[in-house]
Every structure is written in C-alpha cells, then in structure tokens.
Design an enzyme around this catalytic site. Structure first.
Site, PDB file in Angstrom:
ATOM      1  N   ARG A  83       0.832  -1.194   0.000  1.00  0.00           N
ATOM      2  CA  ARG A  83       0.000   0.000   0.000  1.00  0.00           C
ATOM      3  C   ARG A  83       0.873   1.252   0.000  1.00  0.00           C
ATOM      4  NH1 ARG A  83      -1.874   0.920   4.327  1.00  0.00           N
ATOM      5  NH2 ARG A  83      -1.200  -0.869   5.527  1.00  0.00           N
ATOM      6  N   TYR A 224      -1.359  -3.475  -6.862  1.00  0.00           N
ATOM      7  CA  TYR A 224      -1.133  -4.300  -5.680  1.00  0.00           C
ATOM      8  C   TYR A 224      -2.211  -4.186  -4.602  1.00  0.00           C
ATOM      9  CZ  TYR A 224       1.489  -7.189  -2.528  1.00  0.00           C
ATOM     10  OH  TYR A 224       1.879  -8.234  -1.740  1.00  0.00           O
ATOM     11  N   LYS A 233      -9.706  -2.415   1.486  1.00  0.00           N
ATOM     12  CA  LYS A 233      -9.462  -1.276   2.372  1.00  0.00           C
ATOM     13  C   LYS A 233     -10.243  -0.030   1.932  1.00  0.00           C
ATOM     14  CE  LYS A 233      -7.076  -3.523   5.291  1.00  0.00           C
ATOM     15  NZ  LYS A 233      -5.896  -4.232   5.145  1.00  0.00           N
ATOM     16  N   HIS A 253     -10.749  -2.378  11.275  1.00  0.00           N
ATOM     17  CA  HIS A 253      -9.645  -3.239  10.799  1.00  0.00           C
ATOM     18  C   HIS A 253      -9.449  -4.353  11.836  1.00  0.00           C
ATOM     19  CE1 HIS A 253      -5.145  -3.367   9.379  1.00  0.00           C
ATOM     20  NE2 HIS A 253      -5.879  -4.189   8.661  1.00  0.00           N
ATOM     21  N   SER A 275      -1.540  -3.449  10.344  1.00  0.00           N
ATOM     22  CA  SER A 275      -1.151  -4.320   9.241  1.00  0.00           C
ATOM     23  C   SER A 275       0.090  -5.136   9.599  1.00  0.00           C
ATOM     24  CB  SER A 275      -0.857  -3.468   8.007  1.00  0.00           C
ATOM     25  OG  SER A 275      -2.005  -2.719   7.679  1.00  0.00           O
ATOM     26  N   CYS A 277       0.461  -7.379  11.905  1.00  0.00           N
ATOM     27  CA  CYS A 277       0.698  -7.482  13.345  1.00  0.00           C
ATOM     28  C   CYS A 277      -0.111  -8.606  13.981  1.00  0.00           C
ATOM     29  CB  CYS A 277       0.409  -6.152  14.029  1.00  0.00           C
ATOM     30  SG  CYS A 277       1.640  -4.902  13.607  1.00  0.00           S
ATOM     31  N   ASP A 300      -9.491  -9.688   8.756  1.00  0.00           N
ATOM     32  CA  ASP A 300      -8.987  -8.340   8.455  1.00  0.00           C
ATOM     33  C   ASP A 300      -9.992  -7.220   8.708  1.00  0.00           C
ATOM     34  OD1 ASP A 300      -6.610  -6.943   7.486  1.00  0.00           O
ATOM     35  OD2 ASP A 300      -7.788  -6.393   5.727  1.00  0.00           O
ATOM     36  N   ARG A 400       2.162 -12.128  -0.292  1.00  0.00           N
ATOM     37  CA  ARG A 400       0.830 -12.495   0.218  1.00  0.00           C
ATOM     38  C   ARG A 400       0.257 -13.728  -0.473  1.00  0.00           C
ATOM     39  NH1 ARG A 400      -1.776  -8.718   4.138  1.00  0.00           N
ATOM     40  NH2 ARG A 400      -0.127  -7.200   4.446  1.00  0.00           N
TER      41      ARG A 400
END
Ligand code: GTP
Ligand code: SPV
Ligand code: MN
Length: 618
Positions: A83, A224, A233, A253, A275, A277, A300, A400
């Site tokens: 991002r 991406y 998001k 989130h 993110s 974590c 998420d 990912r």
C-alpha cells in the site's frame, strides 16, 4: 464537436438494466478507451479463461497441481509491492473532515487531475466490470460495489476476496436499481498498437483517492493489494467508516473469531492490530491449552452494528484472505497452510521452488537448497541474488497469499449470517518491543477507547516506507480512516453511551515485547490462547488482576502457563507494567493528542490526565 468512438459495451443483450451502472460504464469507457469491455460473471469458466490469458501474458505462473491445485504465482513490478499511504487521499469537501491524519485534495481538483490520467489509460486493454457485494447478499441492505479495472489480475483477485459476479449483478436490480459504490481502477499503462505488454503493468504516478460524501473510489497506477482490490481497504474501511459514522455503526480493521471453552461455552471476539501485526494468525489460532477451540469468521475487516438486544454484532464483509506469507507455516498457522493447500489461490511476491511450489521465510525451519526469489533471481540459502551478503529474503516481506475463506477448515458456520455474531470482547494490540504489557483489561468503555485511540505500533512492510518506526495507529485504523480521527473517537464514545447496557469488554495486548537480546519475550501464535483464556475468565469473574495505570494486568498465577516453556521471571517480564516506560510514553501520547487538535473529545483528555495522575502515584 468530436464524435465519441464508443467501444462495444458488450455484445447485446446487456447483462443488466441498472441504468446508473450502465451510464457509468459507458462514461468510463469513453474516457479510458479500452479495446474491449468484459462484464465478469465470477464463474469457474471465467477463472479458467482469465488465468489462462495471464499465464500466456507472463503475469502468472501455474503452480504444480500436485501440491497447489488450480493455483498461480505472480511477481509484481519491484516498485509496486505494498500500500502507498503517501499516495492515499481522502477527498472530503471540507479539508477538516479528512482529519489531520489523512492526505487531502479538494474533490474537484482531484477529479480534474485523475480524469486526465484516466484519459485513454485503458487503450489496448480489456476493461473488466466486476459487480461485487461486501458481506452477505441476503443482508437487509446488501452493500454493493462495482469495480471497473483494466487488470485481469485484479479481476480474479476480487473474485476470491469478494462475493462477485452475475448473482450480485442480478441482485443489484432485483428490487429496482440498488445503490452501489463505484470503484474505478486503472494500472495506468495503456498499450499502443503492437506494443507488447509487461508482466506487471503499473505507473510511477499513483493515486488512491476516496470521495467519502459521494461514496466513490478512484485508484490509478498500482496493481497491488490494498491499492487495487478496491472492495477491501478502500470500500470496506475508508468509505464504510464514513457510512458507519453517518448510520451509527462501526467499520473496523479487525479479525473476528469464535472461542469455545472446555465447558462448551462460546464467545466471540474481535481484534484490531495494525497491518502485519497478527490478525490472520489470531483468527485461525490453534490454542495450545487443552479444551479451548477457535473458529474463524474473519481475518482483516469487521462491520459491527448494535442489535435490537443491545449487543454489538460483527460481520466480515470479505470472502477471502489476503494474508501475509512470511511467518506462515505449520508451526505458526497450520490452518492457513490447510486453507492454501486446497488450491484455488494466488501467491504474490513469494519465492518459487524448483518443483513448482511456493516458499517464503518461516514456512519451514530451513529453506530449500535452491529457489527463484520474488524478483525472479536464482537464490540459495547462503548466497544473495547478487552473490553477496547479507542475504536478502527470498520472499518479499509483504508477499501475500490470496485464498477463498470457504477453504478455511475452521471457518465458523455463522460466517454467512447476514446479522453476524454477538461480540463479547474487543482486543486492541500493536507491535511494541517495550512498554506495552502482554495483556491489560480496560477499566471501562471510555478507558478502552483511550487505549485504542493511543494504540502504537512499529511500522511494517505492509505499506511502503520505513519499517520498525513506532507510530500511533488508533484502533489500527490510521491508514484506513475515511474521516476525521477526532470525530471517529467521538463516534466510538457516543456508541458506548447509547448502548451502555451490554458493551463488549476491551483489552489491550502485545505479542511482540522483546528481551534485551532482541528475541520475543512471549512465544505467541498458539500460546496466545492463554491470553484469550485469561480475558474470558476476567469477564466470567474467575481470574485475578492487578490494577495498574494502564489497566488491569494478570495477577501472579492468574495466567494459565501450564506446559509453557518460560521461566516465572520471563512470564513476569511479559506481563509487567513498567512505570518508567510509561512515563516515557506519556509525552508521545500528548504529542499525538496535540496533532489531533481541538476536535478531540474531552473524555480522552480526561483519560490522559487519569493516566498521568496514576503514574504520579505509582
Ligand atoms: P494484514 O493482513 O497486513 O492486516 O496483517 P495481519 O494483522 O493479519 O498479520 P498476520 O497475522 O499476517 O501476521 C503478520 C506477521 O506477524 C507474520 O509474519 C506472522 O508470522 C507474525 N505474527 C503473527 N502473530 C504473531 C505472534 O503471536 N508472535 C510473533 N512473534 N509473530 C506473530
Ligand atoms: C493491510 O495492509 O492491512 C492488508 C493488506 O491487509 S492490503 O490489502 O494491501 O491493505
Ligand atoms: Mn489489513
């Protein structure tokens, strides 16, 4: 007058009568001039066709079907790997409404700039129209979106991550034309006649723009993840948070999980961690303590509304996982491994093995003897791609896996419930080497909101920029808020006042505290079940806690450490509240509140004063 050359909308008949959608598709096609338009139906045949085309174009590599059936591998352009927070904009009409934490450009100015970028940007490409729904299609108010993109990779990824295709398109005009969030995406790399395509087309110029009042998203230049899969998001957090503020709910989130105790009692928890974590890992936890069981609902994003019984209910709007690959292995997250083993997945920027499988750091204790790294270079465990040391990782740190949620072996049967699951506890957590104890319970809602509002974490590879820098990341939403952060805190506090009867209990956790030698104090992963158990026992009134300025931390002996390979001193160090560390923290919180400015709710200033006075007494 120029005559508009209209690309064929589709060979008749059109797949929808939705007039606003048809008008928008036509308008975008006239601006971007694609060679063809394809309305995606989300079918298996379409997946076959698009993945086949992407393999021929060199974007995808088919993985070995014996180990990863119907799965594909892709490498992005090395400049398009995460991002781009500095290129993400909240274009509210009034700058103050985007808050001090977002980039802002006036909507008309942004539209003018981006319209010029989009002009002809799809030349030589197919324009895909992706009708999708965030959350169940049978919700009271299904949350529709349509993404227009010139990337087939985005089209197939959205097919995994959202409910996408002809069912959605039909539902969009079943009871009259339904509202939807228009999501426009272009990689910004038009092709001239005869010009060969790149495996990963993108543009140096990037904009990820949100128009919260219009509920509209425009993205340009990146292919991406969070930059291009606009249902994720952009819609489900930035636009949805603005909708949620207006309608009295929360778009967060957060992971969602169901926890069953040895006595068979069930609980639902949500957890907001920034993110990279630990959300995906906690969502699929295999507790090491006997008798406790976790089922997954989301990893998420959580949309949460209060029910008529006064309880808070959570729904996962997504349909897949877009999970961090590095660190994911049989010993850390076996349920993620089982999910991707079932195939039907996309892997981006991981490493490729010689037998057509994927590998990343942490998947196995030792790497294979040879790999092709995420940049396509020959890689061995002891030699960097250029032959030098230090060796660079074979997989990009933000590589990912993208995989259907329905393949998760521990998916809760309530996943498709349009009303969601009732939430008993909310966890806030970050990645902090110091200061934040393993777990602390908030004294009440306002204190819990304060803990969330002052949440801090070291930055990760999920966004471009420096990694490992401590920053405030309120409720793990810093990069995802669609409006003013102070108003967001007021919204949380206000909901607490309106629904004070049966609010979830709030906890603050940190799996990432380190020893002096730089290793983690707490083993994490499956052992985090011990912390969940303590939280449940606090709510049941059966675990003891010690009151500290930051909240209630486990009293000696109250955290179940049976069978854990830690010394009592190590456990003590993990749960300890350290007043000196918190005295160092207070100025950072004050700086953060100063930055937020005058719109900050007074309740949070009161909580800060309380923290300071408790520290003075300590
Ligand atoms: P986003 O998808 O970016 O929102 O991230 P996420 O919050 O879902 O993070 P994820 O669970 O994918 O974890 C990110 C990284 O942290 C991975 O490398 C994990 O292996 C690692 N991690 C997750 N949980 C733990 C933990 O309990 N302890 C330690 N030390 N590492 C963890
Ligand atoms: C995150 O960065 O929090 C993610 C990955 O979950 S992305 O979809 O790229 O935002
Ligand atoms: Mn995320």
């Amino acid at each position: 007058m120029t005559t508009l050359v209209r690309p064929p909308l589709v060979t008749a008949p059109l797949p929808t009568t939705h007039s606003r959608l048809l008008a928008w598709v036509r308008e975008v096609a006239e601006l971007t001039r694609p060679a063809a338009i394809r309305w995606c139906d989300g079918s298996a045949a379409e997946w076959e066709e698009l993945t086949g085309e992407l393999v021929r174009a060199g974007t995808l590599i088919r993985l070995n079907p014996a180990v990863k059936p119907n799965s594909f591998y892709t490498r992005t352009d090395p400049t398009d790997v995460a991002r781009v927070e500095d290129r993400t904009f909240i274009c509210s009409r009034d700058e103050a409404d985007s808050g001090p934490t977002n980039n802002w450009v006036a909507p008309e100015e942004m539209k003018a700039t981006m319209t010029e970028l989009y002009r002809g940007s799809m030349r030589g490409r197919t324009m895909y129209v992706l009708p999708f729904c965030m959350g169940p299609l049978d919700a009271d108010q299904p949350m529709f979106g349509v993404e227009i993109t010139d990337s087939a990779y985005v089209a197939i990824s959205m097919g995994i991550m959202t409910r996408m295709g002809s069912d959605v398109l039909a539902a969009m005009s079943a009871g009259g034309d339904a509202p939807f969030v228009p999501c426009l995406h272009s990689v910004g790399h038009p092709l001239e006649p005869g010009e060969p395509d790149l495996p990963w087309p993108c543009n140096e110029t990037k904009y990820i723009s949100h128009f919260p009042e219009e509920r509209m998203i425009w993205s340009y230049g990146s292919g991406y993840g969070g930059n291009s899969l606009l249902g994720k998001k952009c819609y489900s957090l930035r636009i949805a948070s603005a909708i949620a503020r207006d309608e009295g709910w929360l778009a967060e989130h957060m992971l969602i999980l169901k926890l069953t105790s040895p006595a068979g009692k069930t609980y639902h928890l949500v957890a907001a961690f920034p993110s990279a974590c630990g959300k995906t890992n906690l969502a699929m936890l295999e507790p090491t303590i006997p008798g406790w069981q976790v089922e997954t609902l989301g990893d998420d994003i959580a949309w949460m509304r209060f029910g008529s019984d006064g309880r808070l209910y959570a729904v996962n709007p997504e349909y897949g996982f877009f999970g961090v690959a590095p660190g994911t292995g049989w010993h850390t997250n076996p349920n993620a491994m089982r999910t991707i083993e079932r195939g039907n997945s996309l892997f981006t920027n991981v490493a490729l093995t010689n037998d057509g499988d994927v590998w990343w750091e942490g998947q196995t204790p030792r790497p294979p003897s040879q790999l092709t790294d995420w940049m396509g270079r020959y890689w061995t465990p002891d030699q960097g791609p250029a032959g030098g040391t230090p060796r660079e990782p074979a997989a990009h740190p933000n590589s990912r896996f993208c995989t259907p949620i329905k393949q998760c072996p521990i998916l809760s049967e309530d996943f498709d419930s349009p009303t969601g699951v009732p939430i008993d506890a909310i966890l806030f957590g970050g990645r902090r080497a110091t200061t934040v104890p393993l777990v602390a319970e908030a004294r009440d809602w306002a204190h819990g909101v304060f803990l969330g509002a002052t949440l801090s974490s070291e930055t990760t590879a999920a966004a471009t920029g420096k990694v490992g820098v401590v920053r405030r990341d309120p409720m793990a939403m810093l990069p995802f808020l669609g409006y003013n952060v102070a108003d967001y805190f007021s919204h949380w506090l206000e909901l607490g006042k309106q629904h004070s009867g049966r609010l979830p209990q709030i906890f603050y956790v940190n799996w990432f505290r380190k020893k002096a030698d730089g290793t983690f104090l707490w083993p994490g992963f499956g052992e985090n079940g011990r912390v969940l158990k303590w939280a449940i026992e606090r709510m049941e009134g059966t675990a003891d806690a010690v009151d500290t300025p930051v909240g209630l931390v486990p009293a000696a002996g109250s955290l179940d450490v049976a069978g854990l390979h830690l010394t009592p001193a190590e456990v003590e160090a993990a749960v300890a509240f350290d007043a000196d560390e918190w005295r160092t923290e207070v100025p950072l919180i004050e700086e953060w509140f100063d930055l937020i400015g005058e719109r900050i709710p007074t309740e949070l200033l009161t909580e800060l004063d309380l923290l300071k006075s408790r520290l003075d007494e300590d």
